[in-house]
Motif scaffolding. Structure first.
Motif, PDB file in Angstrom:
ATOM      1  N   ASP A 153       0.839  -1.205   0.000  1.00  0.00           N
ATOM      2  CA  ASP A 153       0.000   0.000   0.000  1.00  0.00           C
ATOM      3  C   ASP A 153       0.874   1.256   0.000  1.00  0.00           C
ATOM      4  O   ASP A 153       0.607   2.227  -0.728  1.00  0.00           O
ATOM      5  N   LYS A 154       1.912   1.239   0.817  1.00  0.00           N
ATOM      6  CA  LYS A 154       2.816   2.388   0.896  1.00  0.00           C
ATOM      7  C   LYS A 154       3.480   2.649  -0.450  1.00  0.00           C
ATOM      8  O   LYS A 154       3.517   3.794  -0.926  1.00  0.00           O
ATOM      9  N   GLU A 155       3.991   1.608  -1.081  1.00  0.00           N
ATOM     10  CA  GLU A 155       4.673   1.794  -2.366  1.00  0.00           C
ATOM     11  C   GLU A 155       3.729   2.316  -3.438  1.00  0.00           C
ATOM     12  O   GLU A 155       4.138   3.109  -4.296  1.00  0.00           O
ATOM     13  N   ALA A 156       2.474   1.884  -3.397  1.00  0.00           N
ATOM     14  CA  ALA A 156       1.499   2.350  -4.392  1.00  0.00           C
ATOM     15  C   ALA A 156       1.263   3.859  -4.268  1.00  0.00           C
ATOM     16  O   ALA A 156       1.175   4.565  -5.287  1.00  0.00           O
ATOM     17  N   ILE A 157       1.177   4.368  -3.034  1.00  0.00           N
ATOM     18  CA  ILE A 157       0.963   5.799  -2.833  1.00  0.00           C
ATOM     19  C   ILE A 157       2.231   6.582  -3.172  1.00  0.00           C
ATOM     20  O   ILE A 157       2.171   7.638  -3.826  1.00  0.00           O
ATOM     21  N   VAL A 158       3.370   6.072  -2.732  1.00  0.00           N
ATOM     22  CA  VAL A 158       4.639   6.755  -3.017  1.00  0.00           C
ATOM     23  C   VAL A 158       4.860   6.888  -4.518  1.00  0.00           C
ATOM     24  O   VAL A 158       5.293   7.934  -5.018  1.00  0.00           O
ATOM     25  N   GLU A 159       4.535   5.850  -5.256  1.00  0.00           N
ATOM     26  CA  GLU A 159       4.699   5.883  -6.719  1.00  0.00           C
ATOM     27  C   GLU A 159       3.881   7.010  -7.345  1.00  0.00           C
ATOM     28  O   GLU A 159       4.346   7.697  -8.259  1.00  0.00           O
ATOM     29  N   ARG A 160       2.680   7.216  -6.833  1.00  0.00           N
ATOM     30  CA  ARG A 160       1.834   8.299  -7.358  1.00  0.00           C
ATOM     31  C   ARG A 160       2.408   9.671  -7.007  1.00  0.00           C
ATOM     32  O   ARG A 160       2.310  10.615  -7.797  1.00  0.00           O
ATOM     33  N   LEU A 161       3.014   9.765  -5.825  1.00  0.00           N
ATOM     34  CA  LEU A 161       3.542  11.063  -5.390  1.00  0.00           C
ATOM     35  C   LEU A 161       4.769  11.481  -6.184  1.00  0.00           C
ATOM     36  O   LEU A 161       5.004  12.680  -6.412  1.00  0.00           O
ATOM     37  N   LEU A 162       5.564  10.523  -6.614  1.00  0.00           N
ATOM     38  CA  LEU A 162       6.835  10.839  -7.254  1.00  0.00           C
ATOM     39  C   LEU A 162       6.709  11.145  -8.741  1.00  0.00           C
ATOM     40  O   LEU A 162       7.725  11.367  -9.421  1.00  0.00           O
ATOM     41  N   VAL A 163       5.502  11.184  -9.247  1.00  0.00           N
ATOM     42  CA  VAL A 163       5.275  11.550 -10.651  1.00  0.00           C
ATOM     43  C   VAL A 163       5.279  13.068 -10.773  1.00  0.00           C
ATOM     44  O   VAL A 163       4.544  13.769 -10.056  1.00  0.00           O
ATOM     45  N   GLU A 164       6.102  13.588 -11.657  1.00  0.00           N
ATOM     46  CA  GLU A 164       6.140  15.031 -11.884  1.00  0.00           C
ATOM     47  C   GLU A 164       4.855  15.465 -12.593  1.00  0.00           C
ATOM     48  O   GLU A 164       4.451  14.871 -13.589  1.00  0.00           O
ATOM     49  N   THR A 165       4.214  16.503 -12.086  1.00  0.00           N
ATOM     50  CA  THR A 165       2.976  16.986 -12.695  1.00  0.00           C
ATOM     51  C   THR A 165       3.294  17.862 -13.899  1.00  0.00           C
ATOM     52  O   THR A 165       4.269  18.620 -13.890  1.00  0.00           O
ATOM     53  N   THR A 166       2.478  17.732 -14.936  1.00  0.00           N
ATOM     54  CA  THR A 166       2.697  18.506 -16.161  1.00  0.00           C
ATOM     55  C   THR A 166       1.594  19.518 -16.415  1.00  0.00           C
ATOM     56  O   THR A 166       1.669  20.296 -17.345  1.00  0.00           O
ATOM     57  N   SER A 167       0.548  19.511 -15.572  1.00  0.00           N
ATOM     58  CA  SER A 167      -0.574  20.418 -15.771  1.00  0.00           C
ATOM     59  C   SER A 167      -0.786  21.255 -14.515  1.00  0.00           C
ATOM     60  O   SER A 167      -0.685  20.762 -13.394  1.00  0.00           O
ATOM     61  N   ASP A 168      -1.055  22.539 -14.732  1.00  0.00           N
ATOM     62  CA  ASP A 168      -1.353  23.440 -13.615  1.00  0.00           C
ATOM     63  C   ASP A 168      -2.852  23.590 -13.399  1.00  0.00           C
ATOM     64  O   ASP A 168      -3.281  24.355 -12.545  1.00  0.00           O
ATOM     65  N   ALA A 169      -3.647  22.879 -14.181  1.00  0.00           N
ATOM     66  CA  ALA A 169      -5.097  23.057 -14.112  1.00  0.00           C
ATOM     67  C   ALA A 169      -5.668  22.546 -12.804  1.00  0.00           C
ATOM     68  O   ALA A 169      -6.572  23.134 -12.229  1.00  0.00           O
ATOM     69  N   GLU A 170      -5.138  21.422 -12.289  1.00  0.00           N
ATOM     70  CA  GLU A 170      -5.650  20.838 -11.060  1.00  0.00           C
ATOM     71  C   GLU A 170      -4.511  20.471 -10.129  1.00  0.00           C
ATOM     72  O   GLU A 170      -3.435  20.063 -10.567  1.00  0.00           O
ATOM     73  N   VAL A 171      -4.759  20.628  -8.854  1.00  0.00           N
ATOM     74  CA  VAL A 171      -3.795  20.183  -7.853  1.00  0.00           C
ATOM     75  C   VAL A 171      -3.933  18.668  -7.697  1.00  0.00           C
ATOM     76  O   VAL A 171      -5.037  18.178  -7.453  1.00  0.00           O
ATOM     77  N   PRO A 172      -2.849  17.912  -7.834  1.00  0.00           N
ATOM     78  CA  PRO A 172      -2.952  16.459  -7.653  1.00  0.00           C
ATOM     79  C   PRO A 172      -3.369  16.110  -6.224  1.00  0.00           C
ATOM     80  O   PRO A 172      -2.656  16.431  -5.270  1.00  0.00           O
ATOM     81  N   VAL A 173      -4.516  15.476  -6.085  1.00  0.00           N
ATOM     82  CA  VAL A 173      -5.046  15.096  -4.779  1.00  0.00           C
ATOM     83  C   VAL A 173      -5.281  13.587  -4.784  1.00  0.00           C
ATOM     84  O   VAL A 173      -5.994  13.068  -5.651  1.00  0.00           O
TER      85      VAL A 173
END
Length: 487
Positions: free
Chosen positions: A188-208
């Protein structure tokens, strides 16, 4: 009656809403006026309204207050008496509509035998009025007596959950976690960490990223593990852990965020200034925000909270832990992470660790089987396992463990453990129309398997589901089963 009184505010609120709604029936009003009983019914309705005003407060107390529980039981008896009276009125009103000469068919035949049909009809009509007036006055007198006990029981009007919040002061969470005490959440921890470490390319929405699951399943623990991960710490410039809870306040949350980010305590309650300060921080920092135990599902308040993140353009991200599926849908810009129950073997390790200070039962083989029985009853909820482990702390005799196994975990008081309070809070936050349906299920034995359509029919028969517009009660009931399952 005792069982019905035990299921709390949702049931009583639903019962009284249904009862009070029946007083608005046009047929009832017309027939009551015809029988000159409208004044008596209005007085009865007024008494019910005065009691209804304190039902929310009363319904939150019976779990711990036996006096209020008895009060609600007595109230239930009287409410059913009111329902019987209204049923009699409904029957007589229907008879009146179906015949040109109401209530004459049987009584008139008897009266013709006595050659006095007209006088007999008048006598029958008068008898109904006299009988019902006597019944109504008797019930109203009992309800008046019940109503006078409100002050003695310290019941407050229209509290809408404030009384519950005053009694349920849960300890706030923090970002700290001892990973040695955590079992079975690596994937579970690795699944969330993987999502966090993705660089965002859009300013339209805050990644939540919402982490969703029932109370006691380990959402906060998972968020703590992610928050303290080394890779996460290296990816973000700063982090902020905010315990939100059910008492949501935008100003309070904003100030807590700023204090976490720059160490200073904002000396203003001006939302505009707080927004500007946070935007300035975000212009130079990429921050991870964790909003723990989020309940509030007001979209306007939510957009106000995240506005600085949207205009700051920093690449910051947000993790939200919540039990509420509506919150996850409202806040999440990334798919919600549905946290599952902890695996059986991991629960067994949690029990051994917190009760015996060991990784397993190798040092106490005589407790292994009884430990497995206890874990099975916890249904994969690590908080439940930990709560029971606390009761067994440093107890090593089989008899002591067997006593806990035989006891009902849900009978634990709030002082003995957090699981009872945690689950009750989940019930408290159900929508008002779902509470009585959910609580109704507590009348059945533990482990009872419900047939969906049968349960819906039982809800309908109990008056918990009623037709709305063109939608049939059966369809409404099935929708409620789906919603209850998701809550």
């Amino acid at each position: 009656m005792e069982a019905l009184a035990a299921i709390g505010e949702g049931f009583f609120t639903s019962m009284f809403v249904a009862l009070l709604g029946r007083f608005k029936s046009s047929d009832l009003i017309y027939f009551a006026k015809k029988e000159k009983l409208d004044v008596d019914l209005r007085k009865l309705e007024k008494t019910l309204l005065s009691i209804n005003a304190v039902l929310t407060d009363a319904g939150e107390k019976p779990v711990t207050d036996r006096t209020v529980k008895l009060w609600l039981t007595e109230l239930t008896d009287s409410a059913y008496d009111v329902e019987d009276v209204l049923d009699e009125f409904a029957y007589e009103a229907l008879q009146h509509k179906l015949t040109a000469q109401p209530r004459t068919s049987v009584r008139t035949v008897r009266c013709w035998h006595n050659l006095a049909s007209l006088s007999c009809f008048k006598w029958g009509a008068g008898t109904f009025s006299v009988k019902m007036r006597s019944k109504i006055k008797g019930i109203d007198a009992r309800l008046q007596e019940i109503a006078t006990q409100k002050s003695d029981l310290e019941l407050r009007e229209n509290v809408e959950g404030r009384a519950y919040k005053a009694r349920d002061q849960r300890l706030p969470t923090t970002c700290l976690v001892n990973e040695v005490n955590v079992y079975g959440r690596e994937k579970d921890k690795e699944a969330i960490v993987e999502r966090l470490l993705v660089e965002t390319t859009s300013d339209a929405e805050v990644p939540v990223i919402p982490i969703v699951g029932m109370g006691g399943i380990g959402k906060t623990t998972l968020a703590q593990l992610v928050y303290n991960d080394e890779k996460v710490a290296g990816f973000f410039d700063s982090k902020a852990w905010i315990y939100v809870s059910e008492d949501f306040d935008v100003i309070k949350v904003m100030k807590a965020i700023l204090q976490s980010v720059n160490g200073g305590v904002p000396d203003t309650n001006d939302l505009n200034l707080l927004h500007i300060k946070l935007k300035e921080e975000l212009s130079v920092k990429k921050i991870l925000f964790v909003l723990d135990d989020f309940w509030h599902d007001n979209y306007v308040d939510w957009t106000s909270l995240i506005l600085p993140l949207e205009v700051g353009k920093s690449g910051s991200k947000i993790i939200i832990t919540t039990r509420n599926q509506n919150v996850a849908k409202m806040t999440g810009t990334l798919p919600a992470y549905q946290l599952k129950e902890l695996a059986y073997d991991d629960c067994l390790s949690v029990l051994a660790h917190h009760s015996l200070g060991r990784e397993n039962f190798d040092g106490h083989p005589h407790l292994n089987d009884i430990g497995k029985e206890i874990v099975k009853k916890c249904k994969g909820l690590p908080l439940a396992v930990k709560t029971l482990a606390g009761l067994l702390r440093n107890k090593v005799t089989y008899e002591e463990w067997e006593a806990v196994s035989r006891s009902k975990m849900w009978d634990l008081t709030e002082e003995k453990g957090g699981i009872f309070s945690d689950l009750r809070l989940s019930y408290h936050h159900l929508p008002s129309h779902l509470k009585p349906c959910f609580a109704y299920c507590s009348l059945f034995p533990k482990g009872h398997e419900f047939d969906r359509d049968e349960l819906v029919l039982l809800w309908i028969a109990a008056g918990l589901v009623q037709q709305k517009g063109d939608k049939q009660p059966e369809d409404i009931g099935r929708d409620r089963i789906i919603t209850n399952r998701c809550s």
